[in-house]
Design a protein around this motif. Structure first.
Motif, mmCIF file in Angstrom:
data_model
loop_
_atom_site.group_PDB
_atom_site.id
_atom_site.type_symbol
_atom_site.label_atom_id
_atom_site.label_comp_id
_atom_site.label_asym_id
_atom_site.label_seq_id
_atom_site.Cartn_x
_atom_site.Cartn_y
_atom_site.Cartn_z
ATOM 1 N N ILE A 5 2.326 44.043 71.193
ATOM 2 C CA ILE A 5 2.171 43.891 69.748
ATOM 3 C C ILE A 5 3.009 44.957 69.064
ATOM 4 O O ILE A 5 2.875 46.149 69.347
ATOM 5 C CB ILE A 5 0.692 44.024 69.339
ATOM 6 C CG1 ILE A 5 -0.115 42.925 70.013
ATOM 7 C CG2 ILE A 5 0.545 43.985 67.833
ATOM 8 C CD1 ILE A 5 -1.610 43.084 69.858
ATOM 9 N N PRO A 10 3.736 46.684 65.586
ATOM 10 C CA PRO A 10 3.220 46.813 64.223
ATOM 11 C C PRO A 10 4.352 46.748 63.195
ATOM 12 O O PRO A 10 5.500 47.081 63.477
ATOM 13 C CB PRO A 10 2.532 48.175 64.208
ATOM 14 C CG PRO A 10 3.079 48.902 65.366
ATOM 15 C CD PRO A 10 3.563 47.893 66.366
ATOM 16 N N ASP A 11 4.008 46.313 61.989
ATOM 17 C CA ASP A 11 4.991 46.197 60.915
ATOM 18 C C ASP A 11 5.437 47.555 60.371
ATOM 19 O O ASP A 11 6.533 47.667 59.822
ATOM 20 C CB ASP A 11 4.397 45.380 59.752
ATOM 21 C CG ASP A 11 4.136 43.947 60.152
ATOM 22 O OD1 ASP A 11 4.839 43.449 61.051
ATOM 23 O OD2 ASP A 11 3.238 43.326 59.560
ATOM 24 N N ASP A 12 4.619 48.554 60.542
ATOM 25 C CA ASP A 12 4.919 49.843 59.921
ATOM 26 C C ASP A 12 5.437 50.886 60.923
ATOM 27 O O ASP A 12 5.072 52.041 60.873
ATOM 28 C CB ASP A 12 3.699 50.377 59.198
ATOM 29 C CG ASP A 12 2.525 50.608 60.141
ATOM 30 O OD1 ASP A 12 2.590 50.126 61.292
ATOM 31 O OD2 ASP A 12 1.568 51.269 59.732
ATOM 32 N N GLN A 13 6.325 50.468 61.803
ATOM 33 C CA GLN A 13 6.879 51.402 62.784
ATOM 34 C C GLN A 13 7.885 52.329 62.125
ATOM 35 O O GLN A 13 8.640 51.935 61.238
ATOM 36 C CB GLN A 13 7.569 50.652 63.919
ATOM 37 C CG GLN A 13 6.625 50.100 64.931
ATOM 38 C CD GLN A 13 7.373 49.636 66.170
ATOM 39 O OE1 GLN A 13 8.468 49.154 66.074
ATOM 40 N NE2 GLN A 13 6.741 49.802 67.304
#
Length: 64
Positions: free
Chosen positions: A56, A58-61
């Motif tokens: 998975i 994440p969008d906020d990497q």
């Protein structure tokens, strides 16, 4: 004595090392039995299912 265990043919090793190897094998066998039992019963989250799981992201990497 020729320096080898007559039962196994392995070189003589100290008792502590032999006991550690015996315990490691025992634990490995127990872990394998538990894994097989969980997989047979269909328990979710077994090792095979975890290996198939897509990572998975994440969008906020943070940027590299």
């Amino acid at each position: 004595m020729n320096g080898a265990d007559p039962r196994t043919g392995r070189p003589d090793i100290d008792p502590t090392t032999a006991k550690r190897e015996e315990l490691e094998q025992l634990v490995d066998d127990m872990e394998k039995r538990v894994e097989d039992e969980r997989e047979k019963k269909g328990v979710p989250g077994n090792a095979a299912e975890r290996a198939k799981q897509e990572p998975i992201v994440p969008d906020d990497q943070a940027p590299d």
